[in-house]
Design a protein around this motif. Structure first.
Motif, PDB file in Angstrom:
ATOM      1  N   PHE A  74     -41.125 -16.925   9.853  1.00 27.08           N
ATOM      2  CA  PHE A  74     -39.725 -17.245  10.129  1.00 27.08           C
ATOM      3  C   PHE A  74     -39.407 -16.795  11.552  1.00 27.08           C
ATOM      4  CE2 PHE A  74     -39.133 -17.906   5.624  1.00 27.08           C
ATOM      5  CZ  PHE A  74     -37.968 -18.648   5.496  1.00 27.08           C
ATOM      6  N   ALA A  75     -38.211 -17.148  12.031  1.00 22.00           N
ATOM      7  CA  ALA A  75     -37.832 -16.763  13.390  1.00 22.00           C
ATOM      8  C   ALA A  75     -36.323 -16.562  13.515  1.00 22.00           C
ATOM      9  CB  ALA A  75     -38.277 -17.844  14.384  1.00 22.00           C
ATOM     10  N   ASN A  76     -35.954 -15.707  14.459  1.00 28.62           N
ATOM     11  CA  ASN A  76     -34.554 -15.464  14.810  1.00 28.62           C
ATOM     12  C   ASN A  76     -33.682 -15.210  13.570  1.00 28.62           C
ATOM     13  OD1 ASN A  76     -35.432 -15.793  17.417  1.00 28.62           O
ATOM     14  ND2 ASN A  76     -34.751 -17.899  17.600  1.00 28.62           N
ATOM     15  N   ARG A  77     -32.611 -15.976  13.388  1.00 34.54           N
ATOM     16  CA  ARG A  77     -31.726 -15.731  12.262  1.00 34.54           C
ATOM     17  C   ARG A  77     -32.224 -16.342  10.943  1.00 34.54           C
ATOM     18  NH1 ARG A  77     -27.351 -16.307  16.362  1.00 34.54           N
ATOM     19  NH2 ARG A  77     -25.911 -14.541  16.174  1.00 34.54           N
ATOM     20  N   GLY A  78     -33.485 -16.636  10.871  1.00 35.10           N
ATOM     21  CA  GLY A  78     -34.054 -17.220   9.668  1.00 35.10           C
ATOM     22  C   GLY A  78     -33.878 -16.344   8.439  1.00 35.10           C
ATOM     23  N   PHE A  79     -33.699 -15.039   8.640  1.00 34.92           N
ATOM     24  CA  PHE A  79     -33.512 -14.129   7.499  1.00 34.92           C
ATOM     25  C   PHE A  79     -32.230 -14.429   6.730  1.00 34.92           C
ATOM     26  CE2 PHE A  79     -31.658 -12.026  11.221  1.00 34.92           C
ATOM     27  CZ  PHE A  79     -30.390 -11.703  10.759  1.00 34.92           C
ATOM     28  N   MET A  80     -31.361 -15.283   7.301  1.00 34.73           N
ATOM     29  CA  MET A  80     -30.123 -15.651   6.628  1.00 34.73           C
ATOM     30  C   MET A  80     -30.328 -16.766   5.598  1.00 34.73           C
ATOM     31  SD  MET A  80     -27.631 -15.586  10.005  1.00 34.73           S
ATOM     32  CE  MET A  80     -26.144 -15.999   9.098  1.00 34.73           C
ATOM     33  N   HIS A  81     -31.509 -17.358   5.571  1.00 29.75           N
ATOM     34  CA  HIS A  81     -31.754 -18.444   4.607  1.00 29.75           C
ATOM     35  C   HIS A  81     -31.757 -17.897   3.183  1.00 29.75           C
ATOM     36  CE1 HIS A  81     -33.727 -21.766   2.487  1.00 29.75           C
ATOM     37  NE2 HIS A  81     -33.300 -22.525   3.485  1.00 29.75           N
ATOM     38  N   LYS A  82     -31.202 -18.664   2.276  1.00 34.85           N
ATOM     39  CA  LYS A  82     -31.050 -18.233   0.881  1.00 34.85           C
ATOM     40  C   LYS A  82     -32.376 -17.921   0.200  1.00 34.85           C
ATOM     41  CE  LYS A  82     -30.728 -23.100  -0.587  1.00 34.85           C
ATOM     42  NZ  LYS A  82     -32.080 -23.205  -1.143  1.00 34.85           N
ATOM     43  N   ASP A  83     -33.474 -18.507   0.664  1.00 32.39           N
ATOM     44  CA  ASP A  83     -34.774 -18.295   0.024  1.00 32.39           C
ATOM     45  C   ASP A  83     -35.631 -17.244   0.723  1.00 32.39           C
ATOM     46  OD1 ASP A  83     -34.181 -20.238  -1.877  1.00 32.39           O
ATOM     47  OD2 ASP A  83     -35.012 -21.855  -0.649  1.00 32.39           O
ATOM     48  N   TYR A  84     -35.113 -16.657   1.782  1.00 34.44           N
ATOM     49  CA  TYR A  84     -35.917 -15.702   2.578  1.00 34.44           C
ATOM     50  C   TYR A  84     -36.394 -14.527   1.726  1.00 34.44           C
ATOM     51  CZ  TYR A  84     -37.231 -12.781   6.602  1.00 34.44           C
ATOM     52  OH  TYR A  84     -37.926 -12.006   7.510  1.00 34.44           O
ATOM     53  N   GLU A  85     -35.464 -13.923   0.991  1.00 31.53           N
ATOM     54  CA  GLU A  85     -35.812 -12.747   0.192  1.00 31.53           C
ATOM     55  C   GLU A  85     -36.772 -13.105  -0.934  1.00 31.53           C
ATOM     56  OE1 GLU A  85     -33.577  -8.804  -1.617  1.00 31.53           O
ATOM     57  OE2 GLU A  85     -32.387 -10.570  -1.062  1.00 31.53           O
ATOM     58  N   TYR A  86     -36.655 -14.314  -1.465  1.00 33.39           N
ATOM     59  CA  TYR A  86     -37.553 -14.766  -2.534  1.00 33.39           C
ATOM     60  C   TYR A  86     -38.974 -14.962  -1.989  1.00 33.39           C
ATOM     61  CZ  TYR A  86     -39.390 -17.539  -6.421  1.00 33.39           C
ATOM     62  OH  TYR A  86     -40.155 -17.997  -7.464  1.00 33.39           O
ATOM     63  N   ILE A  87     -39.070 -15.576  -0.810  1.00 31.13           N
ATOM     64  CA  ILE A  87     -40.372 -15.867  -0.212  1.00 31.13           C
ATOM     65  C   ILE A  87     -41.059 -14.602   0.299  1.00 31.13           C
ATOM     66  CG2 ILE A  87     -41.525 -17.037   1.726  1.00 31.13           C
ATOM     67  CD1 ILE A  87     -39.385 -19.195   1.503  1.00 31.13           C
ATOM     68  N   LYS A  88     -40.251 -13.692   0.877  1.00 34.34           N
ATOM     69  CA  LYS A  88     -40.762 -12.474   1.507  1.00 34.34           C
ATOM     70  C   LYS A  88     -41.872 -12.820   2.510  1.00 34.34           C
ATOM     71  CE  LYS A  88     -39.555  -9.425  -2.320  1.00 34.34           C
ATOM     72  NZ  LYS A  88     -38.239  -9.169  -1.729  1.00 34.34           N
ATOM     73  N   PRO A  89     -41.496 -13.476   3.608  1.00 38.78           N
ATOM     74  CA  PRO A  89     -42.488 -13.938   4.584  1.00 38.78           C
ATOM     75  C   PRO A  89     -43.294 -12.788   5.183  1.00 38.78           C
ATOM     76  CG  PRO A  89     -40.302 -13.959   5.543  1.00 38.78           C
ATOM     77  CD  PRO A  89     -40.120 -13.717   4.079  1.00 38.78           C
TER      78      PRO A  89
END
Length: 217
Positions: A74-89
């Motif tokens: 991910f990049a920049n403000r990508g942590f704001m995506h609803k699936d970010y925490e689920y994916i745990k990149p």
């Protein structure tokens, strides 16, 4: 005389000379020592496929959950995506000077770690000695990238991130890192390259809306 082709050749020669100067300056800087630690990422994911997630408006309509078992950047403000925490990149990149200048808060890094505690950061190497990055100096989960060189026909084909590399945006930093780690396939999502046009049309430029700091351009 073919003016256009002649101009391109002259540009290639000029940028190649600039690259020589940049390499000399790099050699006598503190950066080479910082980049040596990147060797631990070399071929780390050899043969795997990588998914690089950018932040275009289209991303708001995508269900990213199927990527939870994939190698994801991910990049920049990508942590704001609803699936970010689920994916745990595994990787998250920041190379925009706005993070160094304070336009973007350093707390962005902690926001990523809250949602993906083992995330590795890809950061610009010239930030390492900045006071605001002090707590990250000895962080083993950081790939420090230093991209300054211009691409020319004479540019080395091999990606080597323990040395001075090509000048890159955040998407380039992710692609270079994935190649350096030995990924055999790279897929891009949320990358349309229409940000400037959307700004001119006063439309949302990212999946989360817009970057308010761009209103001051």
């Amino acid at each position: 005389m073919d003016f256009y082709n002649t101009k391109i050749k002259m540009d290639d020669y000029s940028f190649s000379l600039i690259n020589i100067v940049l390499r000399i300056k790099f050699k006598f800087s503190k950066i080479p020592k910082i980049l040596k630690g990147n060797i631990k990422f070399k071929d780390k994911h050899k043969g795997k496929r990588a998914f690089i997630i950018m932040n275009a408006p289209s991303l708001a309509k995508l269900d990213l959950k199927p990527l939870s078992n994939e190698l994801v950047f991910f990049a920049n403000r990508g942590f704001m995506h609803k699936d970010y925490e689920y994916i745990k990149p595994e990787f998250h990149a920041f190379v925009d000077p706005k993070l160094k200048s304070g336009i973007w808060p350093i707390s962005f890094l902690e926001e990523c770690r809250k949602k993906s505690k083992d995330v590795n950061f890809i950061l610009s190497a010239d930030w390492k000695n900045e006071t605001s990055f002090k707590s990250y100096i000895k962080d083993s989960k950081i790939l420090w990238i230093f991209g300054r060189l211009f691409y020319t026909p004479y540019f080395p084909k091999k990606v080597e991130l323990t040395k001075l590399s090509a000048g890159v945006t955040v998407i380039g930093a992710c692609i270079s890192s994935a190649i350096y780690m030995g990924c055999s396939e790279i897929y891009l999502l949320g990358f349309e390259g229409t940000g400037l046009l959307l700004e001119l049309l006063n439309k949302p430029t990212h999946f989360y809306g817009e970057n308010n700091e761009n209103n001051e351009k």
